[in-house]
Write an enzyme that holds these catalytic residues in place. Structure first.
Site, PDB file in Angstrom:
ATOM      1  N   LYS A   1       0.867  -1.102   0.124  1.00 12.88           N
ATOM      2  CA  LYS A   1       0.020   0.016  -0.200  1.00 12.88           C
ATOM      3  C   LYS A   1       0.776   1.356  -0.013  1.00 12.88           C
ATOM      4  O   LYS A   1       0.600   2.099  -0.769  1.00 12.88           O
ATOM      5  CB  LYS A   1      -0.933   0.008   1.364  1.00 12.88           C
ATOM      6  CG  LYS A   1      -1.713   1.198   1.517  1.00 12.88           C
ATOM      7  CD  LYS A   1      -2.260   1.339   2.899  1.00 12.88           C
ATOM      8  CE  LYS A   1      -1.652   1.655   3.937  1.00 12.88           C
ATOM      9  NZ  LYS A   1      -1.205   3.010   4.476  1.00 12.88           N
ATOM     10  N   ASN A   2       1.726   1.189   0.970  1.00 11.37           N
ATOM     11  CA  ASN A   2       2.505   2.503   1.025  1.00 11.37           C
ATOM     12  C   ASN A   2       3.626   2.882  -0.278  1.00 11.37           C
ATOM     13  O   ASN A   2       4.356   3.728  -0.270  1.00 11.37           O
ATOM     14  CB  ASN A   2       3.088   2.395   2.605  1.00 11.37           C
ATOM     15  CG  ASN A   2       2.138   2.661   3.352  1.00 11.37           C
ATOM     16  OD1 ASN A   2       1.138   2.972   3.415  1.00 11.37           O
ATOM     17  ND2 ASN A   2       2.700   2.688   4.827  1.00 11.37           N
TER      18      ASN A   2
ATOM     19  N   ARG B   1       0.755  14.478  13.687  1.00 10.61           N
ATOM     20  CA  ARG B   1       1.120  14.263  12.330  1.00 10.61           C
ATOM     21  C   ARG B   1       1.181  15.552  11.489  1.00 10.61           C
ATOM     22  O   ARG B   1       0.394  15.784  10.617  1.00 10.61           O
ATOM     23  CB  ARG B   1       0.247  13.332  11.512  1.00 10.61           C
ATOM     24  CG  ARG B   1       0.538  11.993  12.206  1.00 10.61           C
ATOM     25  CD  ARG B   1      -0.219  10.686  11.332  1.00 10.61           C
ATOM     26  NE  ARG B   1       0.391  10.143  10.191  1.00 10.61           N
ATOM     27  CZ  ARG B   1       0.067   9.181   9.652  1.00 10.61           C
ATOM     28  NH1 ARG B   1      -1.069   8.772   9.794  1.00 10.61           N
ATOM     29  NH2 ARG B   1       0.858   8.762   8.640  1.00 10.61           N
ATOM     30  N   PRO B   2       2.102  16.626  12.025  1.00 14.16           N
ATOM     31  CA  PRO B   2       1.955  17.975  11.090  1.00 14.16           C
ATOM     32  C   PRO B   2       2.618  17.951   9.939  1.00 14.16           C
ATOM     33  O   PRO B   2       3.074  16.722   9.382  1.00 14.16           O
ATOM     34  CB  PRO B   2       2.874  18.751  12.076  1.00 14.16           C
ATOM     35  CG  PRO B   2       3.748  17.974  12.966  1.00 14.16           C
ATOM     36  CD  PRO B   2       2.992  16.535  12.878  1.00 14.16           C
ATOM     37  N   VAL B   3       2.664  18.904   9.111  1.00 17.28           N
ATOM     38  CA  VAL B   3       3.132  18.915   7.631  1.00 17.28           C
ATOM     39  C   VAL B   3       4.115  19.776   7.362  1.00 17.28           C
ATOM     40  O   VAL B   3       4.633  20.212   6.420  1.00 17.28           O
ATOM     41  CB  VAL B   3       2.037  19.181   6.525  1.00 17.28           C
ATOM     42  CG1 VAL B   3       1.102  18.086   6.445  1.00 17.28           C
ATOM     43  CG2 VAL B   3       1.121  20.393   6.586  1.00 17.28           C
ATOM     44  N   ASP B   4       4.810  20.217   8.484  1.00 16.61           N
ATOM     45  CA  ASP B   4       5.696  21.460   8.524  1.00 16.61           C
ATOM     46  C   ASP B   4       7.165  21.112   7.842  1.00 16.61           C
ATOM     47  O   ASP B   4       7.464  21.961   7.091  1.00 16.61           O
ATOM     48  CB  ASP B   4       6.371  21.926  10.004  1.00 16.61           C
ATOM     49  CG  ASP B   4       6.611  20.675  11.003  1.00 16.61           C
ATOM     50  OD1 ASP B   4       6.047  19.699  10.551  1.00 16.61           O
ATOM     51  OD2 ASP B   4       7.605  21.071  11.903  1.00 16.61           O
TER      52      ASP B   4
ATOM     53  N   ARG C   1      -8.565  -0.563   4.424  1.00 17.93           N
ATOM     54  CA  ARG C   1      -7.777   0.325   3.965  1.00 17.93           C
ATOM     55  C   ARG C   1      -6.392  -0.484   3.530  1.00 17.93           C
ATOM     56  O   ARG C   1      -5.771   0.109   2.713  1.00 17.93           O
ATOM     57  CB  ARG C   1      -7.522   1.503   4.963  1.00 17.93           C
ATOM     58  CG  ARG C   1      -8.647   2.484   5.181  1.00 17.93           C
ATOM     59  CD  ARG C   1      -8.420   3.359   6.135  1.00 17.93           C
ATOM     60  NE  ARG C   1      -7.025   4.003   5.747  1.00 17.93           N
ATOM     61  CZ  ARG C   1      -6.220   4.743   6.408  1.00 17.93           C
ATOM     62  NH1 ARG C   1      -6.515   4.895   7.745  1.00 17.93           N
ATOM     63  NH2 ARG C   1      -5.131   5.368   6.011  1.00 17.93           N
TER      64      ARG C   1
ATOM     65  N   ASP D   1       4.882   0.309  12.103  1.00 17.14           N
ATOM     66  CA  ASP D   1       3.797  -0.031  11.513  1.00 17.14           C
ATOM     67  C   ASP D   1       3.648  -1.538  11.918  1.00 17.14           C
ATOM     68  O   ASP D   1       2.669  -2.088  11.530  1.00 17.14           O
ATOM     69  CB  ASP D   1       3.712   0.039   9.895  1.00 17.14           C
ATOM     70  CG  ASP D   1       3.373   1.242   9.551  1.00 17.14           C
ATOM     71  OD1 ASP D   1       3.071   2.241  10.215  1.00 17.14           O
ATOM     72  OD2 ASP D   1       3.647   1.629   8.398  1.00 17.14           O
TER      73      ASP D   1
ATOM     74  N   CYS E   1      -4.982   8.143  10.032  1.00 15.42           N
ATOM     75  CA  CYS E   1      -5.075   7.371  11.218  1.00 15.42           C
ATOM     76  C   CYS E   1      -4.935   8.191  12.271  1.00 15.42           C
ATOM     77  O   CYS E   1      -4.237   9.159  12.501  1.00 15.42           O
ATOM     78  CB  CYS E   1      -4.236   6.108  11.044  1.00 15.42           C
ATOM     79  SG  CYS E   1      -4.646   4.818  10.242  1.00 15.42           S
TER      80      CYS E   1
HETATM   81  N1  EPU Z   1       6.410  14.801  10.883  1.00 16.76           N
HETATM   82  C1  EPU Z   1       6.410  15.848  11.418  1.00 16.76           C
HETATM   83  N2  EPU Z   1       6.468  16.846  10.457  1.00 16.76           N
HETATM   84  C2  EPU Z   1       6.178  16.751   9.007  1.00 16.76           C
HETATM   85  C3  EPU Z   1       6.200  15.248   8.542  1.00 16.76           C
HETATM   86  C4  EPU Z   1       6.184  14.281   9.531  1.00 16.76           C
HETATM   87  O1  EPU Z   1       6.552  16.138  12.492  1.00 16.76           O
HETATM   88  O2  EPU Z   1       5.967  17.417   8.263  1.00 16.76           O
HETATM   89  C5  EPU Z   1       6.525  13.593  11.980  1.00 16.76           C
HETATM   90  C6  EPU Z   1       5.344  12.569  12.146  1.00 16.76           C
HETATM   91  O3  EPU Z   1       4.276  13.226  12.895  1.00 16.76           O
HETATM   92  C7  EPU Z   1       5.894  11.424  12.866  1.00 16.76           C
HETATM   93  C8  EPU Z   1       7.468  11.368  12.144  1.00 16.76           C
HETATM   94  O4  EPU Z   1       7.574  12.625  11.522  1.00 16.76           O
HETATM   95  O5  EPU Z   1       6.138  11.730  14.149  1.00 16.76           O
HETATM   96  C9  EPU Z   1       7.315  10.315  10.734  1.00 16.76           C
HETATM   97  O6  EPU Z   1       6.413  10.652  10.037  1.00 16.76           O
HETATM   98  P1  EPU Z   1       6.408  10.491   8.476  1.00 16.76           P
HETATM   99  O7  EPU Z   1       6.096  11.566   7.815  1.00 16.76           O
HETATM  100  O8  EPU Z   1       7.619   9.155   7.995  1.00 16.76           O
HETATM  101  O9  EPU Z   1       5.036   9.711   8.363  1.00 16.76           O
HETATM  102  P2  EPU Z   1       4.217   9.680   6.901  1.00 16.76           P
HETATM  103  O10 EPU Z   1       4.843   9.630   5.721  1.00 16.76           O
HETATM  104  O11 EPU Z   1       2.969  10.417   7.249  1.00 16.76           O
HETATM  105  C10 EPU Z   1       4.398   6.855   6.446  1.00 16.76           C
HETATM  106  C11 EPU Z   1       3.535   5.685   6.280  1.00 16.76           C
HETATM  107  C12 EPU Z   1       3.047   5.190   7.776  1.00 16.76           C
HETATM  108  C13 EPU Z   1       4.098   5.093   8.643  1.00 16.76           C
HETATM  109  C14 EPU Z   1       5.092   6.183   8.533  1.00 16.76           C
HETATM  110  C15 EPU Z   1       6.063   5.971   9.196  1.00 16.76           C
HETATM  111  C16 EPU Z   1       2.294   5.952   4.076  1.00 16.76           C
HETATM  112  C17 EPU Z   1       1.111   6.229   3.284  1.00 16.76           C
HETATM  113  N3  EPU Z   1       2.244   6.052   5.274  1.00 16.76           N
HETATM  114  O12 EPU Z   1       3.672   8.071   6.930  1.00 16.76           O
HETATM  115  O13 EPU Z   1       2.212   4.138   7.415  1.00 16.76           O
HETATM  116  O14 EPU Z   1       3.974   4.701   9.960  1.00 16.76           O
HETATM  117  O15 EPU Z   1       5.571   6.696   7.250  1.00 16.76           O
HETATM  118  O16 EPU Z   1       7.073   4.801   8.559  1.00 16.76           O
HETATM  119  O17 EPU Z   1       3.175   5.639   3.415  1.00 16.76           O
HETATM  120  C18 EPU Z   1       0.321   2.993   7.758  1.00 16.76           C
HETATM  121  O18 EPU Z   1       0.824   2.202   6.789  1.00 16.76           O
HETATM  122  O19 EPU Z   1      -0.455   2.201   8.665  1.00 16.76           O
HETATM  123  C19 EPU Z   1       0.902   4.124   8.091  1.00 16.76           C
HETATM  124  C20 EPU Z   1       0.652   4.991   9.267  1.00 16.76           C
END
Ligand code: EPU
Length: 430
Positions: A22-23, A131-134, A409, A317, A126
């Site tokens: 999926k990811n 989970r911010p986007v900064d 999902r 995960d 989820c």
């Molecule tokens: N983070 C920030 N700011 C940002 C982006 C991330 O603080 O702008 C933090 C997050 O809040 C978190 C950490 O950085 O604490 C890591 O988050 P990451 O960005 O790596 O996660 P993601 O890209 O949103 C993907 C997977 C997740 C998986 C994580 C970590 C997909 C679609 N999602 O999420 O998968 O847990 O990487 O490996 O690829 C799942 O499949 O159930 C799932 C949650």
């Protein structure tokens, strides 16, 4: 709403076909926005998240063709999608669509790089932390984007219609921010360097696809990616990686129930840390040509400590599934979650089976119990939901997992795959 009913106690024996990840599939589908030519993806899993992303892409004007089975295709094999973003008619990704799935926010990278603008709702997903986007926004700003937040939307524009290469150093590893900046940088003017890039295999899968579309990326598989922007990208055909989280999940299910299961198509190198942990717990993992074989003969499980880490560490995960496994181990296990701040939602539900778990900050202490008892449970995120299935498979009596929307999902034909291996599990509709 559908439920899953399990009567626990059966060992798993047989074969489980591992689906495409999926990811990996989600960012690959989004990458198709970078070119007006067709991108064909092989081994795409049939999942609710894939369907949801199809809706989002269609809203931008993308055509998606689903190909039928071909001679020689495996019965449980993935689907083949051809995605053509000939003309992007709308650069807005609306709240109603994006709020359901965090990964849909990632369209911001390709839209901005190709169209010079994007208006994308802040994401949902989820409930596992804020989970911010900064990191995304800082990364895109470094590439020259002007960014405002307006009415819950990120409104981004590239001056003169093109992003410009730059150095982006992420403060911590982020899979999504690496995907987005890498996609955006492949169509930017000049060279981008991503420092502290995520090394997750799904990032490599996307990078390889971008390269086959004409992108110039080096350092793939390392934490320093160098991307030389090109004028345009072209179509390609690319295969989605096997799902390492699905692999680890079924490996833990087999470990939990005992038995002998071949995970067909699984690649051990994608989850070595988790397999090493299973080895320490007392499970035999063998690498065979068709996949991975997971075996546990009557011996008990040994409790061990794990800490989630970015790849190649133990994946967040698989944390919930491993916790389910440790509820039945001999001894006490400390499980530390370092990636997400609030990813212990399954603890209260595992307690319904009689598990003994205590959470203190980022660490859950699990004391193994001699038996789990079936229960009515419910979960609010995908991996937490499947940890309840694993507990149910080993529990005495009947378990009902409610609100299985999250399972659909991310797990393709879960009850089908498990029942073929001898589990008593069925979907109850309505
Ligand atoms: N983070 C920030 N700011 C940002 C982006 C991330 O603080 O702008 C933090 C997050 O809040 C978190 C950490 O950085 O604490 C890591 O988050 P990451 O960005 O790596 O996660 P993601 O890209 O949103 C993907 C997977 C997740 C998986 C994580 C970590 C997909 C679609 N999602 O999420 O998968 O847990 O990487 O490996 O690829 C799942 O499949 O159930 C799932 C949650």
């Amino acid at each position: 709403m559908d439920r899953i009913r399990i009567v626990g106690g059966n060992a798993l024996n047989g074969e489980i076909e591992i689906s495409g990840a999926k990811n990996a599939a989600l960012p690959l589908m989004i990458a198709a926005l970078l070119t007006d030519e067709p991108v064909t993806l092989l081994n795409v899993p049939r999942l609710a998240d894939v369907k949801q992303l199809e809706r989002i892409l269609e809203n931008h004007g993308v055509d998606i063709a689903v190909h039928g089975r071909r001679r020689g295709d495996r019965e449980m094999g993935g689907q083949r999608l051809t995605i053509t973003a000939g003309d992007i008619v709308d650069t807005t990704a609306p709240y109603e669509l994006v709020a359901k799935m965090r990964a849909s926010f990632w369209v911001i990278g390709p839209l901005l790089a190709r169209e010079g603008q994007a208006r994308v709702s802040l994401p949902g997903g989820c409930a596992i932390g804020t989970r911010p986007v900064d990191f995304y926004l800082e990364g895109l700003r470094a590439l020259g984007a002007q960014i405002d937040i307006d009415g819950g939307y990120v409104v981004a524009a590239a001056p003169g219609g093109r992003l410009k290469g730059a150095t982006v150093a992420f403060p911590r590893v982020s899979v999504g921010a690496t995907h987005v900046v890498m996609m955006a940088a492949s169509l930017a003017d000049g060279t981008t360097v991503i420092e502290n890039a995520a090394r997750e295999p799904e990032v490599g899968n996307l990078a390889d696809c971008l390269v086959s579309m004409g992108a110039k990326i080096s350092g793939i598989g390392t934490d320093r990616l160098v991307i030389e922007g090109v004028e345009r990208l072209h179509g390609t055909s690319h295969e989605v990686l096997p799902d390492r989280i699905e692999t680890g999940t079924y490996a833990m299910a087999a470990a939990m129930t005992g038995g002998d299961v071949l995970l067909r198509g699984a690649r051990g190198d994608l989850l070595q840390a988790a397999l090493d942990s299973l080895g320490e717990v007392g499970v035999t993992v063998s690498h065979e040509t068709e996949g991975l074989r997971i075996k546990r003969n009557g011996n008990g499980l040994t409790a061990i400590d794990v800490e989630t880490q970015p790849f190649p560490g133990f994946p967040t995960d698989l944390q919930a599934q491993f916790m389910a496994l440790m509820t039945r181990a001999n001894g006490t296990s400390a499980i530390k979650e370092t990636i997400f701040e609030n990813r212990f939602m399954h603890v209260a539900e595992l307690a319904r089976f009689g598990a003994d778990i205590h959470v203190d900050g980022q660490t859950a202490t699990v004391r193994g119990v001699p038996e789990l008892k079936g229960a009515q449970v419910m979960a609010t995120d995908l991996r937490a939901s499947v940890s309840l299935v694993i507990a149910g498979l080993a529990a005495r009596g009947e378990t009902v997992v409610n609100r299985i929307y999250h399972l659909d999902r991310g797990f393709e034909r879960l009850e089908d795959k498990l029942s073929r291996c001898g589990a008593e599990i069925e979907r109850v509709t309505g």
